[in-house]
Design an enzyme around this catalytic site. Sequence first.
Site, PDB file in Angstrom:
ATOM      1  N   LYS A  77       1.191  -0.870  -0.087  1.00  0.00           N
ATOM      2  CA  LYS A  77      -0.054   0.434  -0.251  1.00  0.00           C
ATOM      3  C   LYS A  77       0.951   0.975  -0.056  1.00  0.00           C
ATOM      4  CE  LYS A  77      -4.198   1.819   2.513  1.00  0.00           C
ATOM      5  NZ  LYS A  77      -4.622   1.665   3.889  1.00  0.00           N
ATOM      6  N   SER A 152     -10.042   1.748   2.842  1.00  0.00           N
ATOM      7  CA  SER A 152      -8.930   2.547   2.301  1.00  0.00           C
ATOM      8  C   SER A 152      -7.461   1.786   1.515  1.00  0.00           C
ATOM      9  CB  SER A 152      -8.073   4.071   2.746  1.00  0.00           C
ATOM     10  OG  SER A 152      -7.279   2.906   3.654  1.00  0.00           O
ATOM     11  N   SER A 176      -9.714  -0.398   7.297  1.00  0.00           N
ATOM     12  CA  SER A 176      -9.515  -0.438   6.212  1.00  0.00           C
ATOM     13  C   SER A 176      -8.872  -1.777   5.422  1.00  0.00           C
ATOM     14  CB  SER A 176      -8.146   0.785   5.538  1.00  0.00           C
ATOM     15  OG  SER A 176      -9.197   2.060   5.261  1.00  0.00           O
TER      16      SER A 176
HETATM   17  N1  GLN Z   1     -13.275   4.025   6.227  1.00  0.00           N
HETATM   18  C1  GLN Z   1     -13.467   4.437   7.364  1.00  0.00           C
HETATM   19  C2  GLN Z   1     -12.009   6.428   7.788  1.00  0.00           C
HETATM   20  O1  GLN Z   1     -12.161   6.664   6.812  1.00  0.00           O
HETATM   21  C3  GLN Z   1     -11.433   4.172   8.254  1.00  0.00           C
HETATM   22  C4  GLN Z   1     -10.063   4.072   7.135  1.00  0.00           C
HETATM   23  C5  GLN Z   1      -9.140   3.000   7.304  1.00  0.00           C
HETATM   24  O2  GLN Z   1      -9.061   2.676   8.327  1.00  0.00           O
HETATM   25  N2  GLN Z   1      -7.901   3.985   7.659  1.00  0.00           N
HETATM   26  O3  GLN Z   1     -11.795   6.514   8.292  1.00  0.00           O
END
Ligand code: GLN
Length: 485
Positions: A77, A152, A176
């Site tokens: 990532k 994400s 995410s």
């Molecule tokens: N969707 C959540 C957010 O927007 C979690 C994102 C994540 O786990 N990095 O914060």
Amino acid sequence: MDIHASTLSELSAGLAAGEYSSEELTRHYLGRIEQHADLNAFITVLPEQALESARAADQRRREGEAGPLTGIPLAHKDIFCTRGILTTCGSKILSNFKSPYDATVVQRLDAAGMVLLGKTNMDEFAMGSSNETSWYGPCQNPWDESRVPGGSSGGSAAAVAARLAPVATGTDTGGSIRQPAALTGITGLKPTYGRVSRFGMIAFASSLDQGGILALSAEDAAHVLGAMAGFDANDSTSVDRPVPDYAGDIAAADLGGLRIGVPGEFFEEGLDPDVATAVRDALGVLEGLGATLVDVELPHLGLSVPTYYVVAPAEASSNLSRFDGVRYGYRAEGVSDLLDLYRRSRGEGFGAEVKRRIMTGTYALSAGYYDAYYLQAQKVRQLITDDFRKAFTKVDVVMGPTTPTPAFGIGDKTDDPITMYLNDIYTIAANLAGLPAMSVPCGLVEGLPVGLQMVGGHFEESQLLGIAHRYQGATDWHRRMPEGY
Ligand code: GLN
């Protein structure tokens, strides 16, 4: 069988048996990345570097020094710093940033002989559930290219699901890793907070962020976790505790006597009935393997989204203050003075969602509001942690759906941040409590994958992986591939 239909564990056996070299394997995956470039799963592809490391891995094997991961291609990532290679975090503000050092995760997997294919697309600074906040544009879900792969870690999930890489890293602050794994039909593991070093992993919300794995099976995840996990003096929240032999442990897993807690709160309004059915069927399979289902309560679960959206933005507003256009990253041109430089570099460098988080977070931390919001949220966080602690006095593991629905369409939720935030309703609590959690593919709803979520006690990764491994021995959802790949 096509090489890329194989799991990492099978590729590892193929390499050991000399069926192919790492160079051949790497060429194969690089070819696939090029062929499926439309998915937009990668921000950076590293063909030359990858082939060079593949040759080095082959050499290592000839010298009798290969481990189970030597010569296996992987993708990181783009939140993990990679020395001398672009590390963008999905943001314009880091669109020219080449890290001077490797993240600990990168360095450890490199030392294990893995071959880095490239860096994957992601929501900007990991803020999002659909990969649509990326400055590099949305990433497509290979099961239906008009839909999101989740986020994400959307690029990592799409890459593994489309077999452009046999495994990828991800990070999970509120879901995410698990949410995109569920929406793309693959296996995702978020380890216990502190199990995997955060050094060199660009910070979003430091008390919630945890690096982990997107893979094709629990067995694959076990191999990679073994190489990634462990104490790191460079991360003050890294836990100094021996790393178990995950791959060995899961082979011995036995579900006889396992108590699975099923919280009613995971099956309330908002959950797609077909997703509920797939999850209940999966629980049935586990029962058939010897487990017992027990009703448990997580009474504060409903408060996890509002709690998270105070804590995470507060920490983000502090973490992201380092991006100022001065030392590295994007810098606005033709500025009038220092304040103008900050204002315009940040104003032009950050996207809308990131700005929304910085603003809400700064507000929650400001004098007069800190007690009312941040402190209050930390108290509720403790209540959520206590709910799990109570549940774990009765059961070994807690299970439910990973997401309320299968993948939604690209553009469907972008105008409504609250609906987007609610996609993480089942995943966020594990981050607030620092618990390890997994998502395992457990069915298809109208041709789209859905995931079974498992949450374990702190440092119970072996148990989670073992359960998932047994489940995958009894089912073949993790073997399904999107058509056309
Ligand atoms: N969707 C959540 C957010 O927007 C979690 C994102 C994540 O786990 N990095 O914060």
